[in-house]
Design a protein around this motif. Structure first.
Motif, PDB file in Angstrom:
ATOM      1  N   VAL A  19      -2.828  67.813 -32.289  1.00 62.73           N
ATOM      2  CA  VAL A  19      -2.449  68.066 -33.693  1.00 62.73           C
ATOM      3  C   VAL A  19      -3.374  69.122 -34.330  1.00 62.73           C
ATOM      4  O   VAL A  19      -2.941  69.970 -35.075  1.00 62.73           O
ATOM      5  CB  VAL A  19      -2.436  66.809 -34.598  1.00 62.73           C
TER       6      VAL A  19
ATOM      7  N   GLY B   7      -0.485  71.806 -34.586  1.00 60.93           N
ATOM      8  CA  GLY B   7      -0.119  71.269 -35.886  1.00 60.93           C
ATOM      9  C   GLY B   7       0.880  70.141 -35.640  1.00 60.93           C
ATOM     10  O   GLY B   7       0.992  69.211 -36.410  1.00 60.93           O
ATOM     11  N   HIS B   8       1.576  70.264 -34.507  1.00 57.99           N
ATOM     12  CA  HIS B   8       2.476  69.196 -34.080  1.00 57.99           C
ATOM     13  C   HIS B   8       1.737  68.321 -33.067  1.00 57.99           C
ATOM     14  O   HIS B   8       0.867  68.812 -32.340  1.00 57.99           O
ATOM     15  CB  HIS B   8       3.730  69.784 -33.427  1.00 57.99           C
ATOM     16  N   ALA B   9       2.117  67.061 -33.022  1.00 57.07           N
ATOM     17  CA  ALA B   9       1.372  66.103 -32.196  1.00 57.07           C
ATOM     18  C   ALA B   9       1.832  66.118 -30.741  1.00 57.07           C
ATOM     19  O   ALA B   9       2.968  66.469 -30.432  1.00 57.07           O
ATOM     20  CB  ALA B   9       1.546  64.704 -32.776  1.00 57.07           C
TER      21      ALA B   9
ATOM     22  N   ASN C  90      -8.701  55.240 -33.078  1.00 59.31           N
ATOM     23  CA  ASN C  90      -9.078  54.642 -34.369  1.00 59.31           C
ATOM     24  C   ASN C  90      -8.018  53.644 -34.836  1.00 59.31           C
ATOM     25  O   ASN C  90      -8.031  53.219 -35.991  1.00 59.31           O
ATOM     26  CB  ASN C  90      -9.314  55.732 -35.427  1.00 59.31           C
TER      27      ASN C  90
ATOM     28  N   TRP D 227      -5.143  54.035 -35.747  1.00 61.74           N
ATOM     29  CA  TRP D 227      -4.209  54.505 -36.763  1.00 61.74           C
ATOM     30  C   TRP D 227      -3.528  55.779 -36.302  1.00 61.74           C
ATOM     31  O   TRP D 227      -4.161  56.637 -35.680  1.00 61.74           O
ATOM     32  CB  TRP D 227      -4.923  54.783 -38.099  1.00 61.74           C
ATOM     33  N   SER D 228      -2.251  55.859 -36.611  1.00 68.39           N
ATOM     34  CA  SER D 228      -1.547  57.136 -36.562  1.00 68.39           C
ATOM     35  C   SER D 228      -1.725  57.670 -37.983  1.00 68.39           C
ATOM     36  O   SER D 228      -2.868  57.802 -38.424  1.00 68.39           O
ATOM     37  CB  SER D 228      -0.079  56.865 -36.199  1.00 68.39           C
TER      38      SER D 228
ATOM     39  N   HIS E 151      -5.285  59.823 -44.754  1.00 64.68           N
ATOM     40  CA  HIS E 151      -5.027  60.606 -43.533  1.00 64.68           C
ATOM     41  C   HIS E 151      -4.919  62.077 -43.932  1.00 64.68           C
ATOM     42  O   HIS E 151      -5.666  62.918 -43.470  1.00 64.68           O
ATOM     43  CB  HIS E 151      -3.741  60.131 -42.847  1.00 64.68           C
TER      44      HIS E 151
ATOM     45  N   MET F  46       5.948  58.357 -39.808  1.00 63.84           N
ATOM     46  CA  MET F  46       5.661  58.925 -41.116  1.00 63.84           C
ATOM     47  C   MET F  46       6.344  58.157 -42.242  1.00 63.84           C
ATOM     48  O   MET F  46       7.088  58.750 -43.040  1.00 63.84           O
ATOM     49  CB  MET F  46       6.112  60.386 -41.140  1.00 63.84           C
TER      50      MET F  46
ATOM     51  N   GLU G 250       9.906  61.819 -31.974  1.00 59.03           N
ATOM     52  CA  GLU G 250      11.130  62.316 -32.623  1.00 59.03           C
ATOM     53  C   GLU G 250      12.306  62.323 -31.657  1.00 59.03           C
ATOM     54  O   GLU G 250      13.447  62.051 -32.050  1.00 59.03           O
ATOM     55  CB  GLU G 250      10.902  63.722 -33.186  1.00 59.03           C
TER      56      GLU G 250
ATOM     57  N   ARG H 178      11.397  69.292 -32.402  1.00 62.33           N
ATOM     58  CA  ARG H 178      11.059  68.651 -31.131  1.00 62.33           C
ATOM     59  C   ARG H 178      12.266  67.922 -30.530  1.00 62.33           C
ATOM     60  O   ARG H 178      12.341  67.731 -29.322  1.00 62.33           O
ATOM     61  CB  ARG H 178       9.911  67.665 -31.360  1.00 62.33           C
TER      62      ARG H 178
HETATM   63  C1  LIG Z   1       5.613  66.117 -33.655  1.00 63.76           C
HETATM   64  C2  LIG Z   1       4.836  65.603 -34.844  1.00 63.76           C
HETATM   65  N1  LIG Z   1       5.302  64.536 -35.517  1.00 63.76           N
HETATM   66  C3  LIG Z   1       4.614  64.058 -36.581  1.00 63.76           C
HETATM   67  C4  LIG Z   1       3.453  64.642 -36.976  1.00 63.76           C
HETATM   68  C5  LIG Z   1       2.708  64.144 -38.211  1.00 63.76           C
HETATM   69  N2  LIG Z   1       1.371  63.647 -37.852  1.00 63.76           N
HETATM   70  C6  LIG Z   1       0.261  64.381 -38.022  1.00 63.76           C
HETATM   71  S1  LIG Z   1      -1.117  63.609 -37.534  1.00 63.76           S
HETATM   72  C7  LIG Z   1      -0.249  62.226 -37.129  1.00 63.76           C
HETATM   73  C8  LIG Z   1      -0.966  61.013 -36.611  1.00 63.76           C
HETATM   74  C9  LIG Z   1      -1.933  61.350 -35.542  1.00 63.76           C
HETATM   75  O1  LIG Z   1      -2.570  60.188 -35.152  1.00 63.76           O
HETATM   76  P1  LIG Z   1      -3.650  60.254 -34.009  1.00 63.76           P
HETATM   77  O2  LIG Z   1      -3.183  61.176 -32.932  1.00 63.76           O
HETATM   78  O3  LIG Z   1      -3.989  58.877 -33.597  1.00 63.76           O
HETATM   79  O4  LIG Z   1      -4.877  60.968 -34.701  1.00 63.76           O
HETATM   80  P2  LIG Z   1      -5.751  60.471 -35.942  1.00 63.76           P
HETATM   81  O5  LIG Z   1      -5.196  61.144 -37.146  1.00 63.76           O
HETATM   82  O6  LIG Z   1      -5.642  58.993 -36.046  1.00 63.76           O
HETATM   83  O7  LIG Z   1      -7.096  60.928 -35.630  1.00 63.76           O
HETATM   84  C10 LIG Z   1       1.113  62.395 -37.359  1.00 63.76           C
HETATM   85  C11 LIG Z   1       2.141  61.388 -37.131  1.00 63.76           C
HETATM   86  C12 LIG Z   1       3.015  65.762 -36.244  1.00 63.76           C
HETATM   87  N3  LIG Z   1       1.911  66.423 -36.570  1.00 63.76           N
HETATM   88  N4  LIG Z   1       3.721  66.199 -35.181  1.00 63.76           N
END
Ligand SMILES: Cc1ncc(C[n+]2csc(CCOP(=O)(O)OP(=O)(O)O)c2C)c(N)n1
Length: 639
Positions: free
Chosen positions: A74, A118-120, A178, A180-181, A299, A347, A371, A399
Motif C-alpha cells: 500500500v 497505493g493499492h493493497a 497489528n 487491523w486493516s 487509519h 472499507m 475486490e 482490480r
Molecule cells: C486494492 C485496495 N483496496 C482497498 C484499499 C484501501 N486500504 C488502504 S490501507 C488498507 C488496510 C491495510 O491494512 P494492513 O495491510 O494490515 O496495513 P495497516 O494499515 O494495518 O498497517 C486498505 C483496506 C487499498 N489501498 N487497495
C-alpha cells in the motif's frame, strides 16, 4: 533552549546507522512527534505510520537502501521511511499538499522508493520479481517486502506466496501484524494470525535452537541438518506455520516496538539462505492515545487536534457526504427488502456502510481487501435472487475488472456497483483518483452507467439500480453533496433519459455529476460576458446515452460541450462523439475532462483543476474560443 533534534541531522540511512543504539529511542520519539504534528494539520495515515516507527528504523539499521530494496505494501505506512531517506523538513511538512511529499511512495520521488503503490496487496509479487531479477543478474542485494496483516486477505498476495520458493532462493518478508486493516481485519487468515501471535512457544523454541547453532563454529552446517530434521519430522507431531507450508522460514512473532529485538531478528533474516518471513507485532497508532483507542478513525484521518483527537469541524451547514447519503439510503432499502445486501472490501467506513453493518448486520459483508472476490461473491448471490450492492471506490474496482466483465455483465446479473471517489481524491494522488471508470465501464455490454448531479439523485439512482434486471454502476465523488435535501420517497429514473436543466440556442453543455453545477456557472458566465445562449443538460446516464435528445439538440446548435470528471480518452465525451458520428451529425464537440496523464496529488480539487487547465476560467475561455472559431470558420466558408 531546547536541544537540537536528532531527526534534523538525518539526511539519509547512513546517518541512522551512525547513531549509537542508545540514541534510537529518542529518534523514534522525534519521528512520532513529527508525524503527529504534520498529520494533525494535513490529515493522513496516522495510525499505520505510528505503528511502524521502530520497524522502519530497524530496517534502515540493518539494510542499505537504495542498494537493498524495501517494498512497502500500500505504501501508506512510508512516512517514517521518507523521514529517514532525506525527505524531512518542509517537504514532509507539506505532506499530501501541492509541492510536498506524497502520502504514498513513488519511484520518481526518491531512489529509496524501490516501488510505488497505493493499492493493497502488490508488495509481495513486486518484491518477488525484484528478487528473481537479482538472482538472474547474479547480484547480491537484499529485497524486503513489508506487508500488513490485511495484505494477506488480498488474493494477489496469496498468488505471490504460492510462487516464492519456485522463483527465488532469497527473499525477506516482514509481516507487520497489528490485527487491523482499516477496520478490524477479517476472515480466517486474521484468526490464524491471531492464534500464531498468541501461541508463540513452538516457534520461539525452534528459533532459539537455530540461534544457538548459528553461534557455534561450523554452526551453519549443524543448523542445516537441524532444519532438515525439523522439516521432515515436525508435521508428524506439531503444526508448522502456514508460511512454512509455502516454503518460507517463519521467524517470530517478535515485539515490533523493541528495537534490539527487531535488529537482532532482521540480522538473522538477512543471513538466512532461503526465503524468510518475519512476523512482527505492532500497535497501530502507538504514541497517540486517541489513535490507539480509535484505530479505524485514525487509519487515515482528516486534520485533528492532537490533544483531544477530535477532528477539525467542517463549517456549519456543510451538506452531508455522498458516502453517508449512500449508506443511509442503502440501510433504508435493506430494511425494506431482505434481499438487498451491502458488500465492502475492507472499507465499511470509507464507503458509508458502517450504518448498514450496525443496523442490518445480517445483510452486510466485509470480505477483506478482496475486490475480485467481492464482485464474484455478489454475482453468485445475484444468481439466487439477491440484490447485492458492491460499494467499492472507483480506483479499487479496477482490480476486479475481469469479474465485472466475465462474471457480472456477461451473465447479465443484477449487481449494483456504488463507486465512491469517482473524480479526484486530491491529497492522495494518482493511485486514488477515480478518473478511469467511465472509460473502462462504458465499453462493457449490458452495463448501465450513471452519475447523479446531487445527493438526492444518488438516492434515486440507487433505487433505480435496485429495480433494474441487470448490472448497474453508479459513480459519485468524494466529499460533500450539494445540500439539496433528500425526498422522502425516491424516484425511479427512466433508464437512458437525460434531464434538460436549461435551454440554449447557441451552445449546449452536457454535464455529468458535480460538473452539472460547474456547467450552470459556466453557462451564466458566458451568457453574461458574450451574450451567448448556453443550455445545460444533466446527462445522468453515460450508458445508455440519451441519443434521441442529444441528436435533436445537436441538430439545432453549432457547438456541443461535454463536461466530466474522468479522463477524456474513452469517457463520456467520447460516447457523445460516437453517438453524433453514428447519427451523421456534424456538430462540433468540445470535450472537457482530464488529459491523458496521471494526475499528481495536490492541496485541493480547485488547485489541481487549475494546474490541468480545468478551472472555471479555463473552461469559460475554451468554450468562448471554440464558439468564436466556429463563427469565423462559418463566415469564411460563406465568403
Ligand atoms: C486494492 C485496495 N483496496 C482497498 C484499499 C484501501 N486500504 C488502504 S490501507 C488498507 C488496510 C491495510 O491494512 P494492513 O495491510 O494490515 O496495513 P495497516 O494499515 O494495518 O498497517 C486498505 C483496506 C487499498 N489501498 N487497495
Amino acid at each position: 533552549m531546547s536541544s537540537p533534534r536528532i531527526l534534523d541531522r538525518i539526511g539519509g540511512p547512513a546517518d541512522v546507522k551512525a547513531l549509537a543504539p542508545a540514541q534510537l529511542p529518542q529518534l523514534a520519539q522525534e519521528i512520532r512527534d513529527e508525524i503527529i504534528a504534520v498529520t494533525a494539520r494535513n490529515g493522513g495515515h496516522v495510525g499505520p505510520n505510528l505503528g511502524v516507527v521502530e520497524l522502519t528504523v530497524a530496517l534502515h539499521r540493518v539494510f542499505n537502501t537504495p542498494d537493498d530494496q524495501f517494498v512497502f505494501d500500500v505504501a501508506h505506512q512510508g512516512y517514517v521511511h521518507k523521514l529517514l531517506t532525506g525527505r524531512g523538513g518542509d517537504f514532509f511538512r507539506k505532506l499530501r499538499k501541492s509541492e510536498g511529499a506524497s502520502g504514498f511512495l513513488y519511484r520518481r520521488e526518491s531512489p529509496h522508493d524501490a516501488f510505488g503503490a497505493g493499492h493493497a496487496g502488490t508488495a509481495l509479487s513486486a518484491a518477488l520479481g525484484m528478487a528473481t531479477a537479482r538472482d538472474l543478474r547474479g547480484t547480491g542485494e537484499h529485497v524486503v517486502a513489508v506487508c500488513g496483516d490485511a495484505a494477506f486477505t488480498c488474493g494477489v498476495t496469496m498468488e505471490a506466496l504460492n510462487n516464492v520458493v519456485s522463483s527465488t532462493k532469497r527473499l525477506i518478508v516482514i509481516l507487520n501484524d497489528n490485527e487491523w486493516s482499516i477496520a478490524k481485519n477479517v476472515g480466517a487468515i486474521a484468526k490464524y494470525l491471531n492464534r500464531l501471535s498468541t501461541n508463540p512457544t513452538y516457534n520461539k523454541l525452534h528459533q532459539d535452537v537455530e540461534k544457538f547453532f548459528l553461534g557455534l563454529p561450523r554452526g551453519h552446517e549443524m543448523n542445516q541438518l537441524y532444519l532438515r530434521w525439523k522439516r521432515e519430522t515436525k508435521d508428524f507431531f506439531m503444526d508448522s506455520s502456514l508460511f512454512e507450508k509455502f516454503g518460507l522460514r517463519y521467524v517470530g512473532p517478535i515485539d515490533g516496538h523493541n528495537l534490539d529485538e527487531l535488529v537482532k531478528n532482521l540480522e538473522f533474516a538477512k543471513q538466512c539462505d532461503g526465503p524468510v518471513l518475519v512476523h512482527v507485532l505492532t500497535k497501530k497508532g502507538r504514541g497517540l492515545e486517541a489513535a490507539v483507542a480509535h484505530p479505524e478513525k485514525f487509519h487515515g484521518a482528516s486534520p485533528f487536534d492532537p490533544a483531544t483527537g477530535e477532528n477539525v469541524k467542517s463549517a456549519p451547514g456543510t451538506p452531508p457526504n455522498y458516502q453517508d447519503v449512500f449508506g443511509d439510503a442503502l440501510t433504508r432499502f435493506a430494511q425494506q427488502n431482505p434481499k438487498v445486501l451491502g458488500i465492502t472490501g475492507a472499507m465499511p467506513s470509507g464507503t458509508g456502510l458502517t450504518r448498514l453493518s450496525k443496523e442490518v448486520p445480517g445483510q452486510f459483508f466485509d470480505v477483506g481487501i478482496a475486490e475480485e472476490h467481492a464482485v464474484l461473491f455478489a454475482a453468485g448471490l445475484a444468481t439466487k435472487g439477491f440484490r447485492p450492492v458492491c460499494a467499492i471506490y472507483s480506483t479499487f474496482l479496477q482490480r476486479a475488472y475481469d469479474m465485472v466483465i466475465h462474471d457480472v455483465c456477461l451473465q447479465n446479473l443484477p449487481v449494483t456497483f456504488c463507486m465512491d471517489r469517482a473524480g479526484l481524491s486530491p491529497n492522495d494522488g494518482p493511485t486514488h483518483h477515480g478518473l478511469f471508470d467511465l472509460s473502462y465501464l462504458r465499453c462493457v455490454p449490458n452495463a448501465v452507467v450513471m452519475q447523479p448531479k446531487d445527493e438526492d439523485e444518488l438516492t434515486d439512482m440507487l433505487h433505480t439500480a435496485l429495480q433494474h434486471a441487470g448490472p448497474a454502476f453508479i459513480r459519485y465523488p468524494r466529499g460533500a453533496g450539494t445540500g439539496v435535501g433528500i425526498k422522502p420517497q425516491p424516484a425511479a429514473l427512466p433508464l437512458g433519459h437525460a434531464e434538460v436543466l436549461r435551454e440554449g440556442s447557441n451552445v449546449m453543455i452536457w454535464a455529468l455529476g458535480p460538473m452539472v453545477q460547474e456547467a450552470l456557472k459556466v453557462a451564466d458566465r458566458i451568457a453574461a460576458e458574450e451574450g451567448i445562449s448556453v443550455g445545460v443538460v444533466n446527462a445522468r446516464f453515460v450508458k445508455p446515452l440519451d441519443r434521441t435528445l442529444l441528436l435533436s439538440q445537436a441538430a439545432c446548435i453549432p457547438l456541443l460541450v461535454t463536461m466530466e470528471d474522468n479522463v477524456v480518452a474513452g469517457g463520456f465525451g467520447s460516447a457523445v462523439l460516437e453517438a453524433l458520428q453514428e447519427g451523421d451529425c456534424q456538430t462540433a464537440v468540445e470535450r472537457i475532462g482530464w488529459p491523458d496523464k496521471f494526475v499528481e496529488h495536490g492541496s485541493s480539487v480547485e488547485i489541481l483543476r487549475a494546474s490541468y487547465g480545468l478551472s472555471t476560467d479555463d473552461i469559460v475561455r475554451r468554450i468562448k474560443e471554440r464558439y468564436r472559431h466556429l463563427g469565423e470558420a462559418k463566415v469564411e466558408a460563406e465568403v
